[in-house]
Scaffold this motif. Structure first.
Motif, PDB file in Angstrom:
ATOM      1  N   LEU A  28       0.214 -29.378   5.398  1.00  0.00           N
ATOM      2  CA  LEU A  28       0.787 -29.442   4.048  1.00  0.00           C
ATOM      3  C   LEU A  28      -0.268 -29.341   2.966  1.00  0.00           C
ATOM      4  O   LEU A  28      -0.064 -28.670   1.966  1.00  0.00           O
ATOM      5  CB  LEU A  28       1.570 -30.747   3.883  1.00  0.00           C
ATOM      6  CG  LEU A  28       2.879 -30.847   4.650  1.00  0.00           C
ATOM      7  CD1 LEU A  28       3.459 -32.241   4.521  1.00  0.00           C
ATOM      8  CD2 LEU A  28       3.887 -29.835   4.129  1.00  0.00           C
ATOM      9  N   ALA A  29      -1.379 -30.045   3.178  1.00  0.00           N
ATOM     10  CA  ALA A  29      -2.345 -30.123   2.072  1.00  0.00           C
ATOM     11  C   ALA A  29      -3.685 -29.482   2.399  1.00  0.00           C
ATOM     12  O   ALA A  29      -4.178 -28.670   1.639  1.00  0.00           O
ATOM     13  CB  ALA A  29      -2.555 -31.582   1.680  1.00  0.00           C
ATOM     14  N   TYR A  30      -4.237 -29.849   3.563  1.00  0.00           N
ATOM     15  CA  TYR A  30      -5.613 -29.410   3.840  1.00  0.00           C
ATOM     16  C   TYR A  30      -5.717 -27.892   3.860  1.00  0.00           C
ATOM     17  O   TYR A  30      -6.568 -27.318   3.174  1.00  0.00           O
ATOM     18  CB  TYR A  30      -6.071 -29.991   5.176  1.00  0.00           C
ATOM     19  CG  TYR A  30      -7.469 -29.568   5.558  1.00  0.00           C
ATOM     20  CD1 TYR A  30      -8.564 -30.282   5.090  1.00  0.00           C
ATOM     21  CD2 TYR A  30      -7.702 -28.473   6.373  1.00  0.00           C
ATOM     22  CE1 TYR A  30      -9.841 -29.908   5.413  1.00  0.00           C
ATOM     23  CE2 TYR A  30      -8.974 -28.085   6.698  1.00  0.00           C
ATOM     24  CZ  TYR A  30     -10.041 -28.806   6.229  1.00  0.00           C
ATOM     25  OH  TYR A  30     -11.306 -28.418   6.556  1.00  0.00           O
ATOM     26  N   PRO A  32      -3.654 -25.293   2.687  1.00  0.00           N
ATOM     27  CA  PRO A  32      -3.511 -24.592   1.403  1.00  0.00           C
ATOM     28  C   PRO A  32      -4.606 -24.935   0.406  1.00  0.00           C
ATOM     29  O   PRO A  32      -5.148 -24.037  -0.247  1.00  0.00           O
ATOM     30  CB  PRO A  32      -2.155 -25.059   0.883  1.00  0.00           C
ATOM     31  CG  PRO A  32      -1.499 -25.798   1.952  1.00  0.00           C
ATOM     32  CD  PRO A  32      -2.452 -26.055   3.040  1.00  0.00           C
ATOM     33  N   ILE A  33      -4.958 -26.233   0.324  1.00  0.00           N
ATOM     34  CA  ILE A  33      -5.891 -26.612  -0.744  1.00  0.00           C
ATOM     35  C   ILE A  33      -7.299 -26.134  -0.430  1.00  0.00           C
ATOM     36  O   ILE A  33      -7.997 -25.619  -1.307  1.00  0.00           O
ATOM     37  CB  ILE A  33      -5.835 -28.134  -0.982  1.00  0.00           C
ATOM     38  CG1 ILE A  33      -4.536 -28.470  -1.708  1.00  0.00           C
ATOM     39  CG2 ILE A  33      -7.020 -28.602  -1.810  1.00  0.00           C
ATOM     40  CD1 ILE A  33      -4.297 -29.912  -1.949  1.00  0.00           C
ATOM     41  N   MET A  34      -7.713 -26.257   0.847  1.00  0.00           N
ATOM     42  CA  MET A  34      -9.062 -25.778   1.151  1.00  0.00           C
ATOM     43  C   MET A  34      -9.124 -24.260   1.032  1.00  0.00           C
ATOM     44  O   MET A  34     -10.135 -23.708   0.601  1.00  0.00           O
ATOM     45  CB  MET A  34      -9.495 -26.222   2.553  1.00  0.00           C
ATOM     46  CG  MET A  34      -9.880 -27.674   2.651  1.00  0.00           C
ATOM     47  SD  MET A  34     -10.881 -28.293   1.290  1.00  0.00           S
ATOM     48  CE  MET A  34     -12.417 -27.419   1.577  1.00  0.00           C
ATOM     49  N   MET A  36      -7.420 -22.564  -1.041  1.00  0.00           N
ATOM     50  CA  MET A  36      -7.501 -22.309  -2.483  1.00  0.00           C
ATOM     51  C   MET A  36      -8.906 -22.573  -3.004  1.00  0.00           C
ATOM     52  O   MET A  36      -9.468 -21.768  -3.747  1.00  0.00           O
ATOM     53  CB  MET A  36      -6.475 -23.211  -3.173  1.00  0.00           C
ATOM     54  CG  MET A  36      -6.588 -23.321  -4.644  1.00  0.00           C
ATOM     55  SD  MET A  36      -6.618 -21.771  -5.492  1.00  0.00           S
ATOM     56  CE  MET A  36      -5.078 -21.083  -4.921  1.00  0.00           C
ATOM     57  N   LEU A  37      -9.511 -23.692  -2.554  1.00  0.00           N
ATOM     58  CA  LEU A  37     -10.863 -24.024  -3.031  1.00  0.00           C
ATOM     59  C   LEU A  37     -11.841 -22.923  -2.634  1.00  0.00           C
ATOM     60  O   LEU A  37     -12.677 -22.498  -3.426  1.00  0.00           O
ATOM     61  CB  LEU A  37     -11.314 -25.366  -2.446  1.00  0.00           C
ATOM     62  CG  LEU A  37     -10.736 -26.613  -3.095  1.00  0.00           C
ATOM     63  CD1 LEU A  37     -11.242 -27.859  -2.396  1.00  0.00           C
ATOM     64  CD2 LEU A  37     -11.099 -26.683  -4.560  1.00  0.00           C
TER      65      LEU A  37
END
Lengths: 166, 427
Positions: A28-30, A32-34, A36-37
């Motif tokens: 859910l988070a790791y 997509p967010i990584m 994106m980063l």
């Protein structure tokens, strides 16, 4: 183990719960967010590089423009100088021609005047001759033959004219 | 100071704070020794194992598991909100999660060698451990966790505790039938736990105002004498059926009823003796519905096992089976026996790290829970406030320590042997 409350059942429960939690957080988070980063870092790096290239390009094109301007200035100056020379030459030529024209005109006028004068003098001389003859006739009353004396009168006039000329 | 107090607003607040503090001191443990202590309740039974609150089929659901799932759901919600549509310009929860991931991204890279992406393989687990431990630590100190619960009656208490005794009795005397075993176990239970104390509940509330020590011993709930128990035990051993013995019937009736039978005198171990009369009140233990997951050793052990197991995987993946295994199993002939011994020690080190992980987190959070309970008795109403803040802080610190140690062990595991030695020399 019993006193601490460690039981295989609960241990497995917490273990599985933690692993499920880890999996869900990863999905859910790791992820997509990584992603994106990383993509953002990549984007920033790329745009910095692009900015650097643009800066270099701008610098080199500015230099080029400068050189072109300098060249153009030199050329312009040359053209202006040439034009000035040409103008001067043209003016000189024009002046020369004008002077020549004036001179020819003067020449012609002078010649005309000369001719006019000559013809006027001739006329006056003729007039004077006839007047002199008439006058002499009056004085001598017929003692003079116009035909025989006219050569004498001419001679006198000739002399008189040449005296005036001198 | 005088200038501050001249403002009426601040003056009122200051007076209210002082009054609250005085009420708190008078109502707490200190006031109880002067006959006040109107806010003090009995100290709850502190149980290291997490308590069962329900059964799902035959699976016992622990109160700590509920809080673990609750914290997990919060985390999943945040992760879902943060990650459902990530944008280049972050906002809201995405910002929040990015902050955490970015912080740990920099940290793992820094610890793992300083170059970008050097520590990327550690990031997912390290950041997840941090977030999970923080959330379970924090939801564990919410008000109501540990203080709201169900009354475990004497009957249930006996039922829980008799099983082990029955098993022991059955082993000792295999010739007895089930009834005899049960009866003997019950008699032993009463003999052993006759002085165990229970809370005399005031309806559905823990009673306040009777002083924090006012707990009822089991022998005032279930009335018996030692002689009666001995007599019953002898009868059972002689093969007599005591099911209809009036004494045994009374004991069973008292257990079933579970109310305080008689007034008693509590000896505080000094000059002061206090009479308590709770007759007719239901006695039992408070079983909290909720309990911080990190105060259950199963949780901390599970996370420690995941952490150390993953550390081994990192080691094997980085160095290969021979390279990483060679740290623990050293050939005594070619490398010398000392190196072999060191290798074995390293292997034990991995185990002790798991255990230290487990008990560090458990110990800190459990101690924090007890600290909050203690403050609620010493200074009711106000004493808990600064310690709540402290516990929030400890919750983050412990989570950070757990995550950073996982990272450090991981970095050590992936370092080849030569690297490891040169690092050791550096320090």
């Amino acid at each position: 183990m019993e006193a601490l409350g460690i039981t295989l059942q609960q241990l497995l429960t917490q273990l599985v719960s933690f692993l499920i939690l880890f999996f869900l957080l990863y999905k859910l988070a790791y992820g997509p967010i990584m992603g994106m980063l990383d993509s953002r870092a990549q984007k920033i790096k790329e745009s910095l590089e692009a900015a650097e290239t643009a800066r270099l390009e701008a610098a080199s094109s500015a230099e080029k423009v400068e050189a072109e301007i300098a060249e153009a200035r030199v050329e312009g100056q040359k053209i202006v100088a040439e034009a000035r020379d040409a103008a001067a030459k043209l003016r000189d030529q024009e002046q020369e021609r004008a002077r020549e024209e004036v001179e020819t005109m003067l020449e012609r006028a002078r010649a005309e005047i000369g001719r006019e004068k000559d013809s006027a003098v001739e006329e006056v001389r003729k007039e004077f001759a006839s007047l002199a003859i008439t006058a002499a006739e009056r004085i001598v009353e017929g003692s003079l033959d116009p035909k025989s004396h006219s050569s004498l009168i001419d001679k006198v006039l000739e002399e008189g004219l040449s005296e005036r000329k001198n | 100071m005088g200038k501050l107090l001249s403002s009426p607003k601040i003056l009122v607040i200051a007076i209210a704070a002082v009054a609250l503090l005085l009420v708190s001191v008078a109502g707490g443990a200190l006031g109880a020794s002067f006959g006040l202590g109107f806010l003090g309740g009995p100290i709850p039974f502190i149980s290291i194992p997490a308590e069962r609150v329900a059964f799902i089929g035959s699976y016992p659901l622990l109160n700590s598991t509920i809080m673990f799932w609750f914290g997990g759901l919060i985390l999943i919600f945040i992760a879902w909100r943060a990650g459902r549509n990530v944008t280049d310009v972050p906002s809201g929860w995405q910002n929040f999660m990015e902050m955490i991931y970015d912080f740990f991204n920099n940290t793992v890279d820094g610890v793992a060698g300083g170059t970008p992406k050097a520590g990327r393989r550690f990031l997912a687990l390290v950041s997840t451990i941090f977030m999970v431990v923080v959330i379970i630590n924090w939801v564990g100190i919410l008000p109501g966790v540990g203080s709201v619960g169900r009354i475990e009656t004497i009957e249930e208490w006996v039922h829980h505790h008799i099983e082990d005794l029955e098993a022991a009795e059955h082993e000792k005397h295999p010739e007895y039938n089930d009834t005899q075993v049960h009866q003997l176990a019950l008699i032993h239970l009463l003999e052993e736990h006759g002085d165990d104390t229970f809370v005399a509940f005031d309806g559905m509330f823990v009673p306040l105002g009777q002083g924090e020590q006012a707990r009822v011993p089991l022998k005032h709930i279930v009335t018996f004498t030692d002689d009666e128990l001995h007599h019953l035990a002898d009868e059972v051993k002689h093969g007599e059926d005591i099911s209809h013995d009036p004494v045994f019937e009374r004991i069973e009736h008292d257990i079933h009823e579970g109310v305080v039978k008689e007034a008693f005198t509590y000896d505080a171990g000094g000059s002061s003796e206090t009479d308590y009369n709770f007759t007719g009140q239901t006695a039992g233990l408070l079983v909290p519905y909720l309990r911080g997951a990190s105060t259950d050793i199963n949780t901390t052990l599970a996370i420690a096992i995941v952490a150390m197991f993953t550390v081994q995987i990192w080691g094997f993946r980085a160095l290969g089976v021979r390279g990483y295994g060679g740290k623990f199993l050293v050939n005594p002939i070619s490398q010398g026996p000392i190196a072999t011994f060191v290798g074995v020690l390293e292997g034990f080190g991995e185990l002790t790290r798991t255990i230290s992980f487990t008990f560090r987190l458990f110990g800190n959070m459990f101690a924090g829970e007890i600290l909050l309970i203690a403050m609620a008795f010493l200074l009711p109403l106000v004493g808990i406030i600064p310690f709540m803040g402290l516990e929030l802080f400890v919750g983050v610190i412990q989570a950070y320590i757990f995550a950073m140690l996982t990272l450090v062990f991981g970095v050590m595991a992936v370092a080849s042997h030569g690297d490891h030695d040169s690092h050791a020399e550096d320090h």
